[in-house]
Design an enzyme around this catalytic site. Sequence first.
Site, PDB file in Angstrom:
ATOM      1  N   VAL A 107      -0.746  51.761  29.981  1.00 26.93           N
ATOM      2  CA  VAL A 107      -0.107  50.454  30.088  1.00 26.93           C
ATOM      3  C   VAL A 107      -0.897  49.635  31.097  1.00 26.93           C
ATOM      4  O   VAL A 107      -1.035  50.046  32.254  1.00 26.93           O
ATOM      5  CB  VAL A 107       1.360  50.562  30.547  1.00 26.93           C
ATOM      6  CG1 VAL A 107       2.015  49.168  30.618  1.00 26.93           C
ATOM      7  CG2 VAL A 107       2.158  51.463  29.605  1.00 26.93           C
TER       8      VAL A 107
ATOM      9  N   GLY B 286       6.765  43.366  36.527  1.00 26.34           N
ATOM     10  CA  GLY B 286       7.445  42.742  35.402  1.00 26.34           C
ATOM     11  C   GLY B 286       7.544  43.573  34.142  1.00 26.34           C
ATOM     12  O   GLY B 286       8.028  44.705  34.131  1.00 26.34           O
ATOM     13  N   ILE B 287       7.057  42.992  33.064  1.00 22.06           N
ATOM     14  CA  ILE B 287       7.190  43.625  31.744  1.00 22.06           C
ATOM     15  C   ILE B 287       6.424  44.936  31.685  1.00 22.06           C
ATOM     16  O   ILE B 287       6.905  45.941  31.149  1.00 22.06           O
ATOM     17  CB  ILE B 287       6.705  42.648  30.645  1.00 22.06           C
ATOM     18  CG1 ILE B 287       7.650  41.441  30.563  1.00 22.06           C
ATOM     19  CG2 ILE B 287       6.581  43.349  29.301  1.00 22.06           C
ATOM     20  CD1 ILE B 287       7.168  40.327  29.671  1.00 22.06           C
TER      21      ILE B 287
ATOM     22  N   ASP C 165      -9.791  45.825  36.575  1.00 26.11           N
ATOM     23  CA  ASP C 165      -9.728  44.415  36.166  1.00 26.11           C
ATOM     24  C   ASP C 165     -10.088  44.376  34.694  1.00 26.11           C
ATOM     25  O   ASP C 165     -11.273  44.511  34.343  1.00 26.11           O
ATOM     26  CB  ASP C 165     -10.720  43.584  36.990  1.00 26.11           C
ATOM     27  CG  ASP C 165     -10.772  42.124  36.544  1.00 26.11           C
ATOM     28  OD1 ASP C 165     -11.456  41.335  37.213  1.00 26.11           O
ATOM     29  OD2 ASP C 165     -10.132  41.785  35.517  1.00 26.11           O
TER      30      ASP C 165
ATOM     31  N   TYR D 279      -3.126  29.072  28.180  1.00 26.78           N
ATOM     32  CA  TYR D 279      -2.266  30.235  27.960  1.00 26.78           C
ATOM     33  C   TYR D 279      -1.884  30.352  26.481  1.00 26.78           C
ATOM     34  O   TYR D 279      -1.941  31.456  25.898  1.00 26.78           O
ATOM     35  CB  TYR D 279      -1.014  30.121  28.825  1.00 26.78           C
ATOM     36  CG  TYR D 279      -0.079  31.286  28.793  1.00 26.78           C
ATOM     37  CD1 TYR D 279       1.036  31.289  27.942  1.00 26.78           C
ATOM     38  CD2 TYR D 279      -0.279  32.384  29.616  1.00 26.78           C
ATOM     39  CE1 TYR D 279       1.912  32.361  27.919  1.00 26.78           C
ATOM     40  CE2 TYR D 279       0.601  33.454  29.595  1.00 26.78           C
ATOM     41  CZ  TYR D 279       1.694  33.441  28.748  1.00 26.78           C
ATOM     42  OH  TYR D 279       2.559  34.510  28.729  1.00 26.78           O
TER      43      TYR D 279
ATOM     44  N   THR E   3      10.079  36.943  35.915  1.00 29.77           N
ATOM     45  CA  THR E   3       9.176  37.855  36.608  1.00 29.77           C
ATOM     46  C   THR E   3       8.346  37.010  37.570  1.00 29.77           C
ATOM     47  O   THR E   3       8.435  35.780  37.560  1.00 29.77           O
ATOM     48  CB  THR E   3       8.217  38.534  35.612  1.00 29.77           C
ATOM     49  OG1 THR E   3       7.304  37.526  35.111  1.00 29.77           O
ATOM     50  CG2 THR E   3       8.968  39.167  34.450  1.00 29.77           C
TER      51      THR E   3
END
EC number: 1.1.1.n12
Length: 284
Positions: free
Chosen positions: A16, A22-23, A75, A169, A204
Site C-alpha cells: 500500500v 488517511g485512506i 518517493d 489534480y 483527511t
Amino acid sequence: MASQLQHRLRSALALVTGAGSGIGRAVSVRLAGEGATVAACDLDGAAAQETVRLLGRPGSKEGPPRGNHAAFQADVSQASAARRLLEQVQACFSRPPSVVVSCAGITQDELLLHMSEDDWDKVIAVNLKGTFLVTQAAGQALVSSGCSGSIINISSIIGKVGNMGQTNYAASKAGVIGLTQTAARELGRHGIRCNSVLPGFIATPMTQKVPQKVMNKITGMIPMGHLGDPEGFCPLPNILIDVADVVAFLASEDSGYITGASVEVTGMRPTWGGRGQRSGTPTI
Ligand SMILES: CCCCCCCCCCCCCC(=O)CC(=O)SCCNC(=O)CCNC(=O)[C@H](O)C(C)(C)COP(=O)(O)OP(=O)(O)OC[C@H]1O[C@@H](n2cnc3c(N)ncnc32)[C@H](O)[C@@H]1OP(=O)(O)O
Ligand SMILES: NC(=O)C1=CN([C@@H]2O[C@H](COP(=O)(O)OP(=O)(O)OC[C@H]3O[C@@H](n4cnc5c(N)ncnc54)[C@H](O)[C@@H]3O)[C@@H](O)[C@H]2O)C=CC1
C-alpha cells in the site's frame, strides 16, 4: 467484521503506498484485518512505521509462513525509488506483492488562470506518474514470477467530473483511470486484475487545506451534510469504511471477474447533474 472475511486475504501480501495517512492507513488496517500481510510504503517513513505499529501482527496463522507487516520509505514519483521499493518488498517477503494499492497522492490547488507549471508538474508527478511507476514495477515483478495479482489504483470522483481549482489534480486522477483501464487490458492475460476506486470527499489531511467557504459549498451536496471521517465514524454511512471495503473486495477473489472497472464511492449527490451515488453503492 463478519468472521468469514477475517481470513479472506490470509495468503495475500499487500503493498500500500501512501499508507502513512488517511485512506492509505485505513486501507492498510482493513487488509490486515482480513489476514493480509501489509507492506506499508510512504514518502514519510515514520508515518509508514506508525501504520505498521497500528496493524499489530498479521492475521491468521494459517497459510505460508510470513514475516510481520513492514514499513518502507519511498518517493513513488521517482522511477528508481519505485523499482527499489518492489525490490525491497520482494527481498523482505521472498515474493512479489499479490495486492498493490496506490494511495499516494497530493494536491496543489490553484485556479486555472493562476496555476503555475510547478503546481501542475508536482501533482502529475506523484498522482499519475507515481501510480504508473508502481503499477509498472509491480506488474513486472508479478509477471516475471508467474504470479497473479490485483492492482487497485485510487483515483477520485474529481477525475470524472472536475472541480474548481484542480485542473492538475483532475487531470492526474482522470489519467489514473485511463492508465488502470489500459493496464487491465495488458495484464489480464497474466492473471493480474487492475481496477480504480473513485472516492468522494473524506476528511483527511489532504482536505484540510480547502477554504471553509468552499467546504460549505461541497458539504451542501452531501445528504448527511458531513464529510467522510478518516476514523470511519462519520455521519455519512461510513464512506471511508466503504472505500476500504471496496478496496478489500477488489483485492480478493470475490472480485475475480472484475478488471478495468472504475468504482465510485462518494456518498454525495453531485451538483453536476449526475445521479446521486449513495455511499457504498459503487458504479462499476
Ligand atoms: C457547489 C460545490 C461544487 C463542488 C464540486 C466538486 C465536488 C467536490 C467533491 C470532491 C471529492 C474528492 C476530493 C479529493 O479527491 C481530494 C481533494 O482534492 S481535497 C481538495 C479539493 N480542492 C478544492 O475543492 C479546491 C478548493 N479551492 C481552493 O483551495 C481555493 O479556492 C483556490 C486555491 C483554488 C483558489 O483560491 P483563491 O485564489 O483564494 O480564490 P477563492 O478561494 O476566493 O476562490 C475563488 C472563487 O471560486 C470558488 N471556488 C474555489 N474552489 C471551489 C470549489 N472547489 N468548488 C466550488 N467553488 C470553488 C470560491 O468559493 C470563490 O467563489 P466566490 O463566490 O468568489 O467566493
Ligand atoms: N481525501 C479525499 O477526499 C480523497 C482522496 N483521494 C485520494 O486518496 C489518496 C489518499 O488521500 P488521503 O488519504 O486523503 O491523503 P493524505 O494526505 O492523508 O495521505 C496521502 C499520503 O501519501 C503520501 N505521499 C505523498 N506523496 C508521496 C510520494 N511522492 N511518495 C509516497 N507517498 C507519498 C503522504 O505522505 C501521505 O501519507 C490520494 O491519492 C488522494 O488523491 C481521492 C478522493 C477523495
